[in-house]
Write a protein that holds these residues in place. Structure first.
Motif, PDB file in Angstrom:
ATOM      1  N   TYR A 328       0.816  -1.212   0.000  1.00  0.00           N
ATOM      2  CA  TYR A 328       0.000   0.000   0.000  1.00  0.00           C
ATOM      3  C   TYR A 328       0.855   1.270   0.000  1.00  0.00           C
ATOM      4  N   LEU A 338      -4.057   9.737   2.086  1.00  0.00           N
ATOM      5  CA  LEU A 338      -4.297   8.760   1.022  1.00  0.00           C
ATOM      6  C   LEU A 338      -3.828   7.381   1.481  1.00  0.00           C
ATOM      7  N   CYS A 340      -3.952   3.662  -0.466  1.00  0.00           N
ATOM      8  CA  CYS A 340      -4.419   2.915  -1.631  1.00  0.00           C
ATOM      9  C   CYS A 340      -3.375   1.894  -2.052  1.00  0.00           C
ATOM     10  N   LYS A 341      -3.800   0.921  -2.838  1.00  0.00           N
ATOM     11  CA  LYS A 341      -2.891  -0.106  -3.323  1.00  0.00           C
ATOM     12  C   LYS A 341      -1.787   0.520  -4.168  1.00  0.00           C
ATOM     13  N   SER A 345      -0.922   2.341  -9.174  1.00  0.00           N
ATOM     14  CA  SER A 345      -1.451   3.443  -8.363  1.00  0.00           C
ATOM     15  C   SER A 345      -1.620   4.738  -9.143  1.00  0.00           C
ATOM     16  N   LEU A 348      -5.133   5.045 -10.231  1.00  0.00           N
ATOM     17  CA  LEU A 348      -6.002   5.217  -9.064  1.00  0.00           C
ATOM     18  C   LEU A 348      -5.906   6.627  -8.504  1.00  0.00           C
ATOM     19  N   ILE A 349      -4.686   7.137  -8.384  1.00  0.00           N
ATOM     20  CA  ILE A 349      -4.496   8.464  -7.803  1.00  0.00           C
ATOM     21  C   ILE A 349      -5.141   9.529  -8.685  1.00  0.00           C
ATOM     22  N   TYR A 352      -8.842   9.265  -7.880  1.00  0.00           N
ATOM     23  CA  TYR A 352      -9.182   9.791  -6.554  1.00  0.00           C
ATOM     24  C   TYR A 352      -9.059  11.305  -6.508  1.00  0.00           C
TER      25      TYR A 352
END
Length: 365
Positions: A328, A338, A340-341, A345, A348-349, A352
């Motif tokens: 993570y 933050l 997250c995996k 990433s 994902l970032i 988000y």
């Protein structure tokens, strides 16, 4: 420092660094941060590397108007008119075009090295020696030379350069470029690494300014027509006004797309000076991962318990306990935390960050 009066450096310092959110923010992106608590920001460290290659008078810094004060504050020795303040956000090709025309007007024999401001270099002396070799190589050739390093992992977030024939034939350092691939899928990145034919594209480029100028004229013929050959145009308020008025007309184009994809005169230099792109959490993790449990603490106070493969970045006055967590990112700055995996990433970032901005407001991004 090599005493070459025709060597110039352009430091690119205008990016927003969004893939390192929430530590890197729109109002304080990564190049202006002392990310590793070394006492110097990424921009300042890049400036020091540039000083190993040339003098302050030959160093240009490209940044956005939003960050002009930050750049000037962090680089007090920069020549004022060498800070190229772009009125809107654009990619690297417009930045290189502005610096190229400024240098071409004062030194037709100049050679320009383009340096991003978000790289880590482990061996600075070897780096400066390699860059001097690169500048010497392009000084007598009308080519674009990119700098490549040996891949250490199948990283899909980097560009890849396929090696062609050596130049000259006995060289083990300079090669004709066979192909470029920008951010391949992970399985292709794995194939590239295993083949031994590919290098990571570091984003370091150089060429003599005559070649840069001609290449960029082919990309931006209409916008820069008025600047070409006008000897009283450069380093003046007239130039600044022209750029302000016309910069938005320049395509949002990278050097890779603007020049590399449009010319066959591309070469790559194989270098080894300990390099990492600090553009993503995953790249920072890979650069710093040397513990038995695979955890990385970036200048942070952390207790790891039954955890592995994590990267943690916290404010200096915070302490974290990470228990039973594997793979993570845990990052906190100001008003955002933050978790997250780590794998994939970057996507994902981006997701988000966009959602947070729309839901809670721009002060969180």
């Amino acid at each position: 420092m090599k005493n070459n009066i025709h060597n110039y450096v352009l430091i690119l310092a205008g990016g927003k660094g969004r893939r390192l959110w929430p530590v890197s923010r729109d109002n304080m992106p990564k190049q202006f941060l002392d990310f590793f608590s070394t006492g110097k920001t990424q921009l300042q460290q890049t400036w020091e590397r540039a000083l190993k290659i040339t003098t302050p008078e030959h160093i240009y810094v490209s940044t956005n108007a939003q960050y002009e004060d930050l750049a000037r504050e962090q680089l007090p020795d920069a020549v004022s008119e060498n800070v190229l303040v772009e009125p809107i956000f654009r990619n690297t090709a417009p930045s290189v075009a502005w610096a190229t025309y400024r240098i071409f007007n004062k030194d037709i024999d100049g050679c320009l090295l383009v340096m991003p401001s978000d790289h880590a270099v482990m061996d600075v002396e070897r780096f400066s020696s390699s860059m001097e070799e690169a500048l010497d190589f392009v000084s007598c050739r009308d080519i674009l030379l990119t700098v490549g390093v040996q891949p250490t992992r199948p990283e899909p977030g980097y560009g890849y350069v396929q090696l062609g024939d050596p130049e000259p034939p006995e060289s083990t350092k300079f090669f004709k470029v066979k192909s470029f691939t920008e951010k391949p899928e992970r399985e292709f990145a794995k194939m590239f690494m295993e083949s031994g034919e590919f290098l990571w594209n570091t984003g370091l480029f150089c060429a003599n300014v005559k070649f840069f100028r001609q290449s960029l004229m082919n990309v931006f013929p209409r916008v820069f027509r008025n600047m070409d050959g006008n000897s009283d145009f450069y380093a003046t308020e007239k130039e600044r006004n022209y750029i302000d008025e016309n910069f938005a007309k320049l395509p949002n184009l990278s050097v890779e797309k603007g020049i590399l994809d449009k010319t066959s005169d591309n070469f790559v230099m194989k270098a080894d000076f300990g390099w990492a792109d600090l553009g993503t959490w995953h790249s920072i993790y890979e650069m710093n991962c040397n513990s038995d449990d695979g955890n990385v603490s970036v200048a942070s106070k952390v207790l790891f318990d039954e955890s592995s493969g994590n990267i943690v970045k916290l404010p200096k006055d915070h302490v974290a306990v990470i228990g039973n967590l594997d793979g993570y990112i845990v990052a906190e700055t100001g008003n955002v935390l933050l978790i997250c995996k780590k794998e994939d990433s970057s996507a994902l970032i981006k997701k988000y960050r966009n959602e947070i901005g729309m839901e809670f407001g721009e002060e969180f991004v």
